[in-house]
Every structure is written in C-alpha cells, then in structure tokens.
Scaffold this active site. Structure first.
Site, PDB file in Angstrom:
ATOM      1  N   GLY A  16       0.823  -1.215   0.000  1.00  0.00           N
ATOM      2  CA  GLY A  16       0.000   0.000   0.000  1.00  0.00           C
ATOM      3  C   GLY A  16       0.849   1.254   0.000  1.00  0.00           C
ATOM      4  N   GLY A  18      -0.349   4.371   0.244  1.00  0.00           N
ATOM      5  CA  GLY A  18      -1.191   5.477   0.719  1.00  0.00           C
ATOM      6  C   GLY A  18      -0.420   6.303   1.741  1.00  0.00           C
ATOM      7  N   PHE A  19      -1.140   7.046   2.578  1.00  0.00           N
ATOM      8  CA  PHE A  19      -0.480   7.896   3.573  1.00  0.00           C
ATOM      9  C   PHE A  19       0.458   7.087   4.462  1.00  0.00           C
ATOM     10  CE2 PHE A  19      -4.150  10.669   2.742  1.00  0.00           C
ATOM     11  CZ  PHE A  19      -3.503  11.880   2.597  1.00  0.00           C
ATOM     12  N   VAL A  84      -1.918  -7.578  -4.067  1.00  0.00           N
ATOM     13  CA  VAL A  84      -1.559  -8.675  -3.159  1.00  0.00           C
ATOM     14  C   VAL A  84      -2.830  -9.465  -2.869  1.00  0.00           C
ATOM     15  CG1 VAL A  84      -0.604  -9.304  -0.914  1.00  0.00           C
ATOM     16  CG2 VAL A  84       0.328  -7.354  -2.183  1.00  0.00           C
ATOM     17  N   GLU A 175     -18.814  17.728   2.740  1.00  0.00           N
ATOM     18  CA  GLU A 175     -17.998  18.487   1.776  1.00  0.00           C
ATOM     19  C   GLU A 175     -18.569  18.351   0.359  1.00  0.00           C
ATOM     20  OE1 GLU A 175     -13.896  17.379   2.514  1.00  0.00           O
ATOM     21  OE2 GLU A 175     -13.789  18.734   4.220  1.00  0.00           O
ATOM     22  N   ASP A 305      -5.566   2.962   8.088  1.00  0.00           N
ATOM     23  CA  ASP A 305      -7.003   2.648   8.163  1.00  0.00           C
ATOM     24  C   ASP A 305      -7.299   1.172   8.407  1.00  0.00           C
ATOM     25  OD1 ASP A 305      -7.654   5.256   7.671  1.00  0.00           O
ATOM     26  OD2 ASP A 305      -8.650   4.903   5.744  1.00  0.00           O
ATOM     27  N   ALA A 322      -6.058  10.432   8.073  1.00  0.00           N
ATOM     28  CA  ALA A 322      -4.690  10.493   7.564  1.00  0.00           C
ATOM     29  C   ALA A 322      -3.657  10.659   8.691  1.00  0.00           C
ATOM     30  CB  ALA A 322      -4.572  11.629   6.562  1.00  0.00           C
ATOM     31  N   GLN A 323      -3.966  11.464   9.703  1.00  0.00           N
ATOM     32  CA  GLN A 323      -2.997  11.723  10.767  1.00  0.00           C
ATOM     33  C   GLN A 323      -2.612  10.446  11.523  1.00  0.00           C
ATOM     34  OE1 GLN A 323      -0.790  13.766  11.972  1.00  0.00           O
ATOM     35  NE2 GLN A 323      -1.231  15.048  10.215  1.00  0.00           N
TER      36      GLN A 323
HETATM   37  C1  LIG Z   1     -13.311  11.054   0.174  1.00  0.00           C
HETATM   38  C2  LIG Z   1     -12.403  10.983   1.382  1.00  0.00           C
HETATM   39  C3  LIG Z   1     -12.090  12.135   2.094  1.00  0.00           C
HETATM   40  C4  LIG Z   1     -11.235  12.071   3.195  1.00  0.00           C
HETATM   41  N1  LIG Z   1     -10.942  13.221   3.868  1.00  0.00           N
HETATM   42  C5  LIG Z   1     -10.069  13.187   4.899  1.00  0.00           C
HETATM   43  C6  LIG Z   1      -9.671  14.368   5.565  1.00  0.00           C
HETATM   44  O1  LIG Z   1     -10.134  15.466   5.222  1.00  0.00           O
HETATM   45  N2  LIG Z   1      -8.778  14.275   6.598  1.00  0.00           N
HETATM   46  C7  LIG Z   1      -8.266  13.057   6.980  1.00  0.00           C
HETATM   47  O2  LIG Z   1      -7.437  13.011   7.893  1.00  0.00           O
HETATM   48  N3  LIG Z   1      -8.620  11.927   6.380  1.00  0.00           N
HETATM   49  C8  LIG Z   1      -9.498  11.952   5.347  1.00  0.00           C
HETATM   50  N4  LIG Z   1      -9.863  10.790   4.720  1.00  0.00           N
HETATM   51  C9  LIG Z   1      -9.310   9.524   5.227  1.00  0.00           C
HETATM   52  C10 LIG Z   1      -7.874   9.328   4.768  1.00  0.00           C
HETATM   53  O3  LIG Z   1      -7.781   9.503   3.377  1.00  0.00           O
HETATM   54  C11 LIG Z   1      -7.433   7.929   5.183  1.00  0.00           C
HETATM   55  O4  LIG Z   1      -7.497   7.848   6.576  1.00  0.00           O
HETATM   56  C12 LIG Z   1      -6.017   7.626   4.721  1.00  0.00           C
HETATM   57  O5  LIG Z   1      -5.954   7.629   3.311  1.00  0.00           O
HETATM   58  C13 LIG Z   1      -5.554   6.284   5.253  1.00  0.00           C
HETATM   59  O6  LIG Z   1      -4.262   6.035   4.797  1.00  0.00           O
HETATM   60  P1  LIG Z   1      -3.786   4.541   4.534  1.00  0.00           P
HETATM   61  O7  LIG Z   1      -2.375   4.641   4.084  1.00  0.00           O
HETATM   62  O8  LIG Z   1      -4.129   3.686   5.687  1.00  0.00           O
HETATM   63  O9  LIG Z   1      -4.695   4.017   3.314  1.00  0.00           O
HETATM   64  P2  LIG Z   1      -4.854   4.589   1.840  1.00  0.00           P
HETATM   65  O10 LIG Z   1      -4.420   5.987   1.749  1.00  0.00           O
HETATM   66  O11 LIG Z   1      -6.250   4.235   1.451  1.00  0.00           O
HETATM   67  O12 LIG Z   1      -3.832   3.705   0.979  1.00  0.00           O
HETATM   68  C14 LIG Z   1      -4.018   2.328   0.803  1.00  0.00           C
HETATM   69  C15 LIG Z   1      -3.225   1.896  -0.432  1.00  0.00           C
HETATM   70  O13 LIG Z   1      -3.207   0.485  -0.490  1.00  0.00           O
HETATM   71  C16 LIG Z   1      -3.407   0.050  -1.822  1.00  0.00           C
HETATM   72  N5  LIG Z   1      -3.981  -1.298  -1.755  1.00  0.00           N
HETATM   73  C17 LIG Z   1      -5.110  -1.679  -1.143  1.00  0.00           C
HETATM   74  N6  LIG Z   1      -5.269  -3.026  -1.226  1.00  0.00           N
HETATM   75  C18 LIG Z   1      -4.212  -3.490  -1.932  1.00  0.00           C
HETATM   76  C19 LIG Z   1      -3.800  -4.789  -2.352  1.00  0.00           C
HETATM   77  N7  LIG Z   1      -4.502  -5.900  -2.049  1.00  0.00           N
HETATM   78  N8  LIG Z   1      -2.663  -4.904  -3.074  1.00  0.00           N
HETATM   79  C20 LIG Z   1      -1.919  -3.814  -3.407  1.00  0.00           C
HETATM   80  N9  LIG Z   1      -2.261  -2.552  -2.999  1.00  0.00           N
HETATM   81  C21 LIG Z   1      -3.378  -2.404  -2.270  1.00  0.00           C
HETATM   82  C22 LIG Z   1      -4.326   1.094  -2.414  1.00  0.00           C
HETATM   83  O14 LIG Z   1      -4.227   1.154  -3.823  1.00  0.00           O
HETATM   84  C23 LIG Z   1      -3.839   2.374  -1.728  1.00  0.00           C
HETATM   85  O15 LIG Z   1      -2.864   3.025  -2.504  1.00  0.00           O
HETATM   86  C24 LIG Z   1     -10.709  10.823   3.606  1.00  0.00           C
HETATM   87  C25 LIG Z   1     -11.028   9.677   2.897  1.00  0.00           C
HETATM   88  C26 LIG Z   1     -11.871   9.744   1.791  1.00  0.00           C
HETATM   89  C27 LIG Z   1     -12.190   8.489   1.039  1.00  0.00           C
END
Ligand SMILES: Cc1cc2nc3c(=O)[nH]c(=O)nc-3n(C[C@H](O)[C@H](O)[C@H](O)COP(=O)(O)OP(=O)(O)OC[C@H]3O[C@@H](n4cnc5c(N)ncnc54)[C@H](O)[C@@H]3O)c2cc1C
Length: 435
Positions: A16, A18-19, A84, A175, A305, A322-323
């Site tokens: 992943g 992401g953040f 994965v 929003e 998350d 995100a935090q």
């Molecule tokens: C519309 C929206 C608005 C938001 N607004 C806010 C906000 O204003 N403030 C805030 O703090 N948070 C906000 N959030 C929440 C925030 O975006 C998440 O908490 C944050 O992205 C979590 O980070 P993460 O790295 O855990 O997951 P993610 O950022 O979701 O990253 C997960 C990554 O894993 C990859 N992945 C998933 N499964 C697989 C797999 N099986 N194989 C390979 N890759 C995989 C995905 O492609 C992705 O790139 C918002 C979320 C959404 C949907």
C-alpha cells in the site's frame, strides 16, 4: 515474476502506497533495509480532495502522484504495481498477481474501501468515493445527467436526472453537499441558461442525529447551518435501505426519485486473506498490539485505516484518518530501526491534531484539541493544511492556482465528460482512406 534482487539487507515489504505506506517507506530510506513497496496502482492518491475532482474543481493529476517519481535514485527501494492476494505467514511470503515475494518484515498498509453493508443493489447502483477514478465517474455522471435533463420536457421525468442524494453526513458527505450546492448556485446557471436550477434538489441523508458526529456539537450545528443556507435538504435519523438505480428507499418509508446516489456512509478495511483468525476484527480491520504488530504473528505489522489498535479509551481502534496513518508509520519506522539495532521499541501514542471540514467558499469548521472555530478563518486554515499535505511541488502550485482562479471567477473550468473508449477491432472503413 516479481524479480526483486536478493541482498544481505533485511527486506521490508510494504503493501500500500497510501499515507501510511508511503510515509513508512520514506522514513525507512536511510536505514539499512531493502524496501519493497507494492501497490495495485502506480500512484499515491490524496483522498481528502477527491470530491473536488468530482465537482470539476481539480484535475485528477493534481491529487495523484506517481510512486516511482518519489523514489527516483533510491537504489534500496523496489516498486511493484500488483495486487496482493494472499499472505503466507508461515513461509513469510506474500502472493501477488505477479508472483510471490519473500519478506523479513511485512507491513500491511492497504487502507479501506467503501462499505455497502452487504446491500448488493446499493453496491451496484450507488457511486462510491474511494478512488480518483470513482471521483471522475461521478463527475461524468453529473454532467451527462444535466445534458440529458435538458432534453426532457416533462418535469417529473426530468427530476431523477437532476436530483442528487448523498448518503452519509460525515466530512466526505458534508464536503460533497457543500461543493454541489455551490456548483448549483454559481456555475450551472451560466452553463445551462435553459435549465431552472431551482429544480435541482440536493439531499444529505444522515443516520445519526447530527452531521459530523465525530466533531464538536458546535461544528455540527454550524455545518448544518451553512448547508441549509445553500438550500441542501438534510434528513437526520434516517437510513437509506435500498436503491434500484432510479429510486432511493429510506427506513421511514420515504422515497426520492434520483439516479445519482453518492455513497459516503461507511468504509471497511482492505484485509488480505492469510492472517490468523484472532487478528480479524469487525469492519475488515486487522487487530494490532501497541507496536502495530498483527496479533498472532511475528514480523507482520499493520498501520493506517486497516489497523485496529484497541485500547480502553478507543475500544474500536483509532479514527480512520490520515494523521493516524502518518503517525503510526513514523513510529513503526523508528521501531523497525530499533529492532534491527536491538534497541527497545516504543508503543504508539496518537497525538490528535484536530479535525476539519469545508462547506464551500469562506465556510469551514475546525476543531482543535482546545477550541473550535468556524467561517472564513477556518476555511483558510482548511485550504493551507490540505495544500501543505499534498505531495509534489507541482501539485501544490497547480492546486493553489486553481483555487485562486475559482475563488475570484466563481468558476471551475474542468467540466469535461471524459470516458475511456474501448478499442474498436472492426476493419477500417475503406471510404475513410479516400482523402
Ligand atoms: C473522500 C475521502 C475524504 C477524506 N478526507 C479526509 C480528511 O479530510 N482528513 C483526513 O485526515 N482523512 C481523510 N480521509 C481519510 C484518509 O484519506 C485515510 O485515513 C487515509 O488515506 C488512510 O491512509 P492509509 O495509508 O491507511 O490508506 P490509503 O491511503 O487508502 O492507501 C491504501 C493503499 O493500499 C493500496 N492497496 C489496497 N489493497 C491493496 C492490495 N490488495 N494490493 C496492493 N495494494 C493495495 C491502495 O491502492 C492504496 O494506494 C478521507 C477519505 C476519503 C475516502
């Protein structure tokens, strides 16, 4: 095959980008590890601004960033774009669509996806908001439906193409509702002078008794007031039961004729099969200890998350924001370094920096740990915090210019219906060769 060179360095596989995953990879760069970053997309997505892509305010490329660009010239980072499918904890391997990868340490940072709570009809027909492509699909369907509505003389028949229902009164729902109401007020009358925009109803359906229920009472009340000023119809204490693609059904017996239902009513963790039973908790999340280590495993961690670190104060885990993802990634990077150097690791402690939501120009609500503020100042804080968090200088500049432009012109210039066309396999028409 996955083809990652073997080395004498310990290998951290991060699933992943992401953040959480990205922060961890960046923080581990200087340590003596081989880093394998795996994501099903070749880019990082900035989810908090998806709704601005959907509302024609930003280009998708302004809020997505190529993973490879971030790790150019970093010889200890290997990126693979693949999904994965399974983890084999005993063999210390993950299985992907490209083949398997061995790990010394595995970090699951797969985030979350939309939760339709098992309702197949809603899954089929509603529009989720968990990826840039879903945001684009919403943008297309809004614009296509307005084009269609113009061609329908009958008011009743036109209604389902005009009205929009947003399900979920959290930050995303609020929003989107604010942005749609602004579009209705400032942009649609200019683009569609033949259309009576008063016919467009924007509904926001919330199952709880207040909007933004994780924020302060003051922020909830203010956001409701802002949306009502804009003419958004808010329905609280009611649930959407079903949606067949043209009618929304609610548990109080009411129905709304609408083709566009935006589903912002819940998420579930992207758990990958292969983890021990005791690590599986409600909502697709993975149970971790206070070091983010997955319960019942060695050398497997989960952050962001998808992770659920349950404490007395937080029996359902940390908020999925995100935090939390960023702070857990930083702590885990330090702990992995300590582990490699036989130093003691430190448990994760979340520092809540506050939360915010914007409801259109000059209107936002901000809850800081000690106080709450709303209105223009909150809105500027919201803008700068989001701008600061975006990845890439070019993205920051483009987004900033777009916002300034939109602010002064009351316009958004990205109202294009762009859909991918399937490649045609029929032979070329011989007449078309003539000129
Ligand atoms: C519309 C929206 C608005 C938001 N607004 C806010 C906000 O204003 N403030 C805030 O703090 N948070 C906000 N959030 C929440 C925030 O975006 C998440 O908490 C944050 O992205 C979590 O980070 P993460 O790295 O855990 O997951 P993610 O950022 O979701 O990253 C997960 C990554 O894993 C990859 N992945 C998933 N499964 C697989 C797999 N099986 N194989 C390979 N890759 C995989 C995905 O492609 C992705 O790139 C918002 C979320 C959404 C949907």
């Amino acid at each position: 095959m996955v083809n990652i060179p073997e080395s004498d360095k310990k290998r951290i596989v991060i699933i992943g980008g992401g953040f959480a995953g990205l922060t961890l990879a960046q923080k581990c760069l200087k340590n003596d590890f081989q880093i394998v970053l795996i994501d099903k997309n070749n880019y990082h997505q900035f989810q908090p601004l998806f709704y601005q892509v959907a509302m024609c305010g930003l280009e998708p490329s302004s809020i997505a960033f190529p993973l490879r660009k971030m790790f150019q010239k970093k010889s200890n980072v290997f990126i693979r774009v693949t999904e994965v499918e399974r983890i084999d904890v005993k063999a210390k391997q993950i299985h992907t669509t490209l083949g398997f990868v061995n790990y010394d340490f595995l970090v699951i940072a797969t985030g979350a996806d939309t939760n339709f709570y098992g309702n197949e009809n809603i899954r089929k027909h509603a529009i989720p908001m968990k990826s840039v492509s879903e945001a684009l699909s919403l943008r297309n369907s809004i614009l296509e439906d307005y084009e269609k509505a113009l061609t329908i003389p009958d008011f009743q028949a036109r209604q389902e193409f005009l009205d929009i229902v947003i399900v979920g009164g959290g930050a995303t729902g609020v929003e989107i509702a604010g942005a749609l109401a602004e579009m209705k007020k400032y942009i649609l009358p200019k683009d569609y002078p033949e259309m009576n925009v008063e016919e467009i109803d924007i509904y926001l359906i919330q199952s709880a008794s207040r909007l933004l229920k994780t924020m302060s009472e003051k922020s909830s009340a203010k956001s409701e007031e802002f949306l009502q000023d804009f003419g958004v119809i808010i329905k609280k204490d009611v649930r959407v039961n079903d949606f067949d693609g043209s009618t929304v059904y609610m548990n109080n017996g009411e129905t709304i004729p609408a083709r566009k239902v935006i589903w912002a009513a819940g998420i579930k963790g992207n758990r990958i099969p292969g983890l021990p039973e005791e690590a599986k908790v409600k909502g697709g999340r993975i149970k971790v200890d206070n070091l983010n280590k997955v319960i019942g495993t060695n050398e497997v961690y989960a952050i962001g998350d998808v992770a659920s670190m349950q404490t007395e104060a937080l029996p359902y885990g940390h908020p999925q924001v995100a935090q939390v993802a960023i702070q857990q990634a930083k702590q885990l990077a330090t702990n992995l370094k300590h582990l490699a150097n036989n130093k003691p690791q430190k448990p994760f402690a979340y520092k809540d920096l506050g939360s915010m939501a914007t409801i259109g120009r000059n209107r936002a609500v901000v809850d800081l740990p000690r106080f709450t503020f709303t209105g223009f100042f909150a809105w500027t804080v919201w803008l700068f915090v989001h701008l600061f968090q975006l990845i890439g200088v070019k993205n920051k500049i483009f987004v900033f210019i777009n916002w300034i432009w939109n602010y002064f012109t009351y316009d958004q210039s990205l109202r294009l219906i762009l859909t991918a066309e399937e490649k045609k396999n029929e032979p070329e028409n011989p007449l078309s060769k003539e000129d």
